[in-house]
Scaffold this active site. Structure first.
Site, mmCIF file in Angstrom:
data_model
loop_
_atom_site.group_PDB
_atom_site.id
_atom_site.type_symbol
_atom_site.label_atom_id
_atom_site.label_comp_id
_atom_site.label_asym_id
_atom_site.label_seq_id
_atom_site.Cartn_x
_atom_site.Cartn_y
_atom_site.Cartn_z
ATOM 1 N N PHE A 119 5.220 6.944 -27.551
ATOM 2 C CA PHE A 119 5.554 7.313 -26.321
ATOM 3 C C PHE A 119 6.859 6.438 -25.805
ATOM 4 O O PHE A 119 6.702 6.044 -24.230
ATOM 5 C CB PHE A 119 4.576 7.351 -25.262
ATOM 6 C CG PHE A 119 3.462 8.744 -25.714
ATOM 7 C CD1 PHE A 119 3.914 9.567 -26.604
ATOM 8 C CD2 PHE A 119 2.171 8.757 -25.073
ATOM 9 C CE1 PHE A 119 2.898 10.642 -26.925
ATOM 10 C CE2 PHE A 119 1.177 9.770 -25.279
ATOM 11 C CZ PHE A 119 1.611 10.842 -26.101
ATOM 12 N N LEU B 18 11.409 9.781 -19.179
ATOM 13 C CA LEU B 18 12.347 8.599 -18.929
ATOM 14 C C LEU B 18 13.951 9.287 -19.430
ATOM 15 O O LEU B 18 14.904 8.625 -19.307
ATOM 16 C CB LEU B 18 12.159 7.326 -19.913
ATOM 17 C CG LEU B 18 10.907 6.620 -19.359
ATOM 18 C CD1 LEU B 18 10.488 5.562 -20.103
ATOM 19 C CD2 LEU B 18 11.149 6.184 -17.776
ATOM 20 N N LEU C 58 9.695 7.077 -24.693
ATOM 21 C CA LEU C 58 10.537 7.827 -23.474
ATOM 22 C C LEU C 58 9.357 8.473 -22.388
ATOM 23 O O LEU C 58 9.758 9.331 -21.710
ATOM 24 C CB LEU C 58 11.452 8.769 -24.093
ATOM 25 C CG LEU C 58 12.648 8.265 -24.889
ATOM 26 C CD1 LEU C 58 13.328 9.453 -25.442
ATOM 27 C CD2 LEU C 58 13.547 7.706 -23.990
ATOM 28 N N ALA C 59 8.007 8.013 -22.554
ATOM 29 C CA ALA C 59 6.933 8.580 -21.746
ATOM 30 C C ALA C 59 7.147 10.032 -21.944
ATOM 31 O O ALA C 59 7.051 10.638 -20.607
ATOM 32 C CB ALA C 59 7.325 8.211 -20.254
ATOM 33 N N SER C 60 7.064 10.529 -22.839
ATOM 34 C CA SER C 60 6.802 12.058 -23.178
ATOM 35 C C SER C 60 8.043 12.857 -22.524
ATOM 36 O O SER C 60 7.860 13.822 -22.252
ATOM 37 C CB SER C 60 5.601 12.418 -22.717
ATOM 38 O OG SER C 60 4.440 11.949 -23.358
ATOM 39 N N GLY C 61 9.296 12.033 -22.480
ATOM 40 C CA GLY C 61 10.312 12.833 -22.136
ATOM 41 C C GLY C 61 10.744 12.442 -20.569
ATOM 42 O O GLY C 61 11.838 12.903 -20.141
ATOM 43 N N TYR D 121 -1.426 15.555 -36.133
ATOM 44 C CA TYR D 121 -0.280 16.068 -35.789
ATOM 45 C C TYR D 121 -0.033 17.555 -36.262
ATOM 46 O O TYR D 121 -0.153 17.548 -37.656
ATOM 47 C CB TYR D 121 0.672 15.337 -35.841
ATOM 48 C CG TYR D 121 1.061 13.911 -35.259
ATOM 49 C CD1 TYR D 121 0.179 13.532 -34.341
ATOM 50 C CD2 TYR D 121 1.995 13.006 -35.718
ATOM 51 C CE1 TYR D 121 0.158 12.315 -33.481
ATOM 52 C CE2 TYR D 121 2.111 11.791 -34.910
ATOM 53 C CZ TYR D 121 1.181 11.295 -33.996
ATOM 54 O OH TYR D 121 1.210 10.233 -33.497
#
Length: 317
Positions: A213, A220, A215-218, A53
């Site tokens: 993930f 959701l 929030l499914a990369s935002g 990262y």
């Protein structure tokens, strides 16, 4: 706040773990420090990062997240207040091979410790499997790091059911360190990677599960309604496949339930995870202080059985 223990360790976490992938990516150093200060103040002290990262950000080489966290802990003098998790196994080179061999782990762990400016890592994950290194070699290497005091406990992420089970069997039969935490991708949009064999193995072996993930990369959060909303954005590569009929139904149900509780849509997606069987705590990121409100909303609300079922039905796969 009610904290949860991780596996057979003395590590505990809030019901939500903060994902450090944003440090050095969507948050620069100054903003990252402000976010880390806020997390510590609010009791969200389990920070998840990885050696790679935020490699994918333009101009980065990997290790940026670890460097920022390390500099912050050093300047604030708060290492003993943080449950620090990082990972090994990915390549610092785009498209490079995964590697969990002895030689790679020993070098990568030293590099991570230097970037983090610490003598030890609380939770060290096998990030990705290379599907060729004997599981015994990987675990024996972790055993050495544990004996040297450089790693306290180990976890795994993204392993197949077969390799995870083989690792747990080797730990038991050969008196090697055992994975205490498993980290799968899991959310209302991605359920199949955890539900089934992996969940069963984790339950049978008392592995805590921290989903990533979440929030499914935002997706959701309800921020993005169609592909045009993400065009050219950093998250486009993660979100582009979610804008189908199933995705629309999931967003619709989340929106309805968020109105029923008068909380954010992100809070509903996280609350669903908190209440799912086998999940210890979801991992989630935030780029603004205001975004953290959803974390506490999620920890405070209780979804009814009927609301959980609506979400289960909407996200069925």
């Amino acid at each position: 706040m009610k904290y949860k223990m991780l596996g057979n360790t003395d590590l505990r976490t809030a019901p939500i773990v903060f994902g450090g992938n944003v440090f050095g990516w969507t948050l620069d150093e100054k903003k990252s420090f402000k976010m880390l200060d806020e997390l510590l103040e609010k009791g969200l002290t389990t920070i998840d990062t990885a050696d790679v990262y935020s490699r994918w950000a333009e101009g980065n080489d990997g290790g940026e997240s670890e460097r920022i966290i390390g500099k912050w802990m050093k300047e604030r003098g708060v290492r003993d207040k943080i449950n620090l998790a990082t990972k090994v196994g990915s390549s610092m080179q785009q498209g490079g091979d995964k590697d969990i061999s002895r030689s790679h782990i020993l070098k990568a762990s030293e590099d991570s410790l230097k970037r983090l400016q610490t003598d030890y890592i609380d939770l060290y994950y096998t990030h990705w499997d290379d599907n060729k290194t004997p599981v015994e070699e990987t675990l024996e290497t972790y055993q050495q790091l544990i004996k040297e005091g450089k790693v306290r406990y180990i976890g795994a992420s993204n392993l197949s059911p077969e390799r995870l089970q083989a690792s747990l069997d080797a730990a038991k039969n050969e008196n090697l360190p055992k994975y205490e935490v498993f980290q799968p991708e899991y959310s209302l949009m991605e359920r199949g990677k955890f539900e089934g064999k992996i969940r069963d193995i984790c339950k049978e072996n008392n592995l805590s599960v921290l989903s990533y993930f979440s929030l499914a990369s935002g997706f959701l959060t309800g921020k993005y309604q169609n592909k045009e909303d993400i065009k050219g954005k950093e998250r486009e590569m993660f979100l582009k496949d979610y804008f189908d009929e199933r995705g629309k139904i999931v967003l619709k149900v989340i929106h309805e339930i968020s109105n029923e509780h008068m909380v954010s849509e992100a809070a509903i997606a996280l609350a669903w995870l908190i209440e799912r069987p086998g999940i210890t705590a979801p991992i989630a990121s935030a780029t603004k202080k205001s975004h953290l409100k959803a974390f506490f909303e999620a920890m405070d609300i209780n979804l009814s059985e009927e609301q959980m079922q609506r979400l289960n039905n909407a996200s069925a796969y």
